[in-house]
Design a protein around this motif. Structure first.
Motif, PDB file in Angstrom:
ATOM      1  N   GLU A  24       0.803  -1.221   0.000  1.00  0.00           N
ATOM      2  CA  GLU A  24       0.000   0.000   0.000  1.00  0.00           C
ATOM      3  C   GLU A  24       0.841   1.278   0.000  1.00  0.00           C
ATOM      4  N   LYS A  25       1.922   1.319   0.775  1.00  0.00           N
ATOM      5  CA  LYS A  25       2.702   2.548   0.940  1.00  0.00           C
ATOM      6  C   LYS A  25       3.816   2.714  -0.096  1.00  0.00           C
ATOM      7  N   ASP A  26       3.985   1.747  -0.967  1.00  0.00           N
ATOM      8  CA  ASP A  26       5.065   1.759  -1.954  1.00  0.00           C
ATOM      9  C   ASP A  26       4.694   2.661  -3.133  1.00  0.00           C
ATOM     10  N   GLN A  27       5.585   3.590  -3.505  1.00  0.00           N
ATOM     11  CA  GLN A  27       5.264   4.478  -4.626  1.00  0.00           C
ATOM     12  C   GLN A  27       5.240   3.748  -5.970  1.00  0.00           C
ATOM     13  N   LEU A  28       5.714   2.501  -5.993  1.00  0.00           N
ATOM     14  CA  LEU A  28       5.657   1.718  -7.239  1.00  0.00           C
ATOM     15  C   LEU A  28       4.305   1.022  -7.440  1.00  0.00           C
ATOM     16  N   THR A  29       3.440   1.071  -6.423  1.00  0.00           N
ATOM     17  CA  THR A  29       2.201   0.291  -6.459  1.00  0.00           C
ATOM     18  C   THR A  29       1.226   0.753  -7.530  1.00  0.00           C
ATOM     19  N   ALA A  30       1.070   2.069  -7.707  1.00  0.00           N
ATOM     20  CA  ALA A  30       0.104   2.567  -8.692  1.00  0.00           C
ATOM     21  C   ALA A  30       0.429   2.041 -10.080  1.00  0.00           C
ATOM     22  N   ARG A  31       1.703   2.057 -10.432  1.00  0.00           N
ATOM     23  CA  ARG A  31       2.108   1.567 -11.752  1.00  0.00           C
ATOM     24  C   ARG A  31       1.957   0.054 -11.830  1.00  0.00           C
ATOM     25  N   GLY A  32       2.191  -0.634 -10.718  1.00  0.00           N
ATOM     26  CA  GLY A  32       1.999  -2.082 -10.687  1.00  0.00           C
ATOM     27  C   GLY A  32       0.551  -2.473 -10.942  1.00  0.00           C
ATOM     28  N   LEU A  33      -0.379  -1.691 -10.393  1.00  0.00           N
ATOM     29  CA  LEU A  33      -1.804  -1.970 -10.620  1.00  0.00           C
ATOM     30  C   LEU A  33      -2.191  -1.729 -12.080  1.00  0.00           C
ATOM     31  N   VAL A  34      -1.659  -0.677 -12.683  1.00  0.00           N
ATOM     32  CA  VAL A  34      -1.942  -0.408 -14.102  1.00  0.00           C
ATOM     33  C   VAL A  34      -1.350  -1.531 -14.965  1.00  0.00           C
ATOM     34  N   TYR A  35      -0.162  -2.002 -14.595  1.00  0.00           N
ATOM     35  CA  TYR A  35       0.455  -3.128 -15.314  1.00  0.00           C
ATOM     36  C   TYR A  35      -0.483  -4.337 -15.316  1.00  0.00           C
TER      37      TYR A  35
END
Length: 323
Positions: free
Chosen positions: A262-273
């Motif tokens: 949840e707190k990782d700034q890479l998560t948003a892009r991971g969800l789009v992936y």
């Protein structure tokens, strides 16, 4: 009297510094530790092997229920932004011991070459070579030296690849390559694990910082590890969503598990992936899990003493491998 203060050439604190005399100072990571004939916590045995002059690995064999037992194989790529940590480091040795025991899997943890001494794409080539070496054990005749653990206990109908952060990025790119190039013995990859994958791009997604791209740390880090990257931060290796990137429908495995925090700034892009994989026409199954309240690679840095999150995630990874 001459000054003894060294001049900094590149400062990417808190990750790495390079000095004008060529010295590289890695600011984060854990010390190397030896393999263990039998880990006291998990009972997993480990040993180091040489794959080629450039590539080595640490192999992990869990306790066997019978001497001829066949196990799923996980080829694992460690985290560290392509320039830190190691297959032989304390963090990853402890983590893979736990994962190997929980999944009852034979793990090949790859020691690939790192930037800045060996800029990308060296790590990708080494990672592919390691996977080829593992798969070559299925052949009766090969020029490569075989390892007895893999020959005796590897189940080549259950081959997985996976990694965390930079290693998750590598796993994605290896899966794409496996979709277009055959592996020795025509071995197929069953599943890919992408934990907190290091993907980035020039256009911010979600909560990614909206600053001048050249000031962005992820941008500076990528150009540090791959100075002559065609397309810069929108090279398909780092941005699989970039215009002109290979179609995600070409992923060469049957299922993918994407693990995010949840707190990782890479998560948003991971969800789009994940959404783009689903829309690509890829025929496999994609699963995603987002762990609440946790940050980047939390399960590696403190897998045993923190909240149950790390143990639960390791169980989730093990289930993906063993079912």
């Amino acid at each position: 009297m001459a000054s003894t203060t060294k001049e900094v050439l590149t400062d990417l604190s808190p990750v790495i510094k390079v000095y004008t005399d060529g010295t590289v100072e890695r600011l984060f990571g854990s010390p190397h530790v030896p393999p263990s004939p039998e880990d006291p916590t998990t009972g997993v045995s480990s040993k180091d092997v040489s794959i080629s002059p450039a590539v080595s690995a640490r192999l992990y064999l869990p306790k066997l229920t019978h001497p001829t037992q066949k196990l799923p194989i996980l080829v694992y790529y460690h985290s560290g932004a392509f320039c830190l940590e190691s297959a032989f480091s304390f963090f990853h040795h402890r983590y893979i011991n736990l994962l190997s025991a929980e999944a009852e899997a034979l793990v090949v943890s790859v020691e690939y070459r790192q930037a800045p001494e060996h800029p990308l794409p060296a790590a990708y080539e080494d990672s592919w070579d390691a996977l080829q070496w593992v798969c070559s054990h299925v052949l009766d005749q090969t020029l490569l030296e075989k390892d007895q653990w893999i020959t005796d206990h590897g189940d080549f109908t259950r081959v997985f690849i996976g990694g965390d952060s930079a290693g998750g990025n590598i796993a994605h790119n290896i899966a794409l390559r496996a979709g277009s190039e055959s592996l020795p013995g025509n071995v197929k990859i069953i599943g890919g694990i992408l934990s907190h994958p290091y993907f980035w791009g020039s256009n911010p997604i979600g909560n990614e910082p909206k600053v001048d791209i050249e000031e962005n740390f992820m941008y500076r880090l990528w150009l540090f590890v791959y100075p002559f990257s065609p397309g810069g931060i929108d090279n398909p290796l780092i941005n699989p969503l970039a215009k002109g990137a290979p179609s995600l429908s070409g992923l060469g495995c049957s299922k993918i598990l994407v693990c995010l925090a949840e707190k990782d700034q890479l998560t948003a892009r991971g969800l789009v992936y994940v959404e783009e994989v689903k829309k690509s026409g890829w025929k496999g199954e994609v699963e995603v899990t987002v762990v609440e309240g946790e940050d980047h690679c939390f399960h590696i840095y403190d897998p045993e003493t923190q909240t149950p999150s790390a143990k639960n995630l390791i169980r989730r990874l093990a289930s993906f491998i063993s079912h």
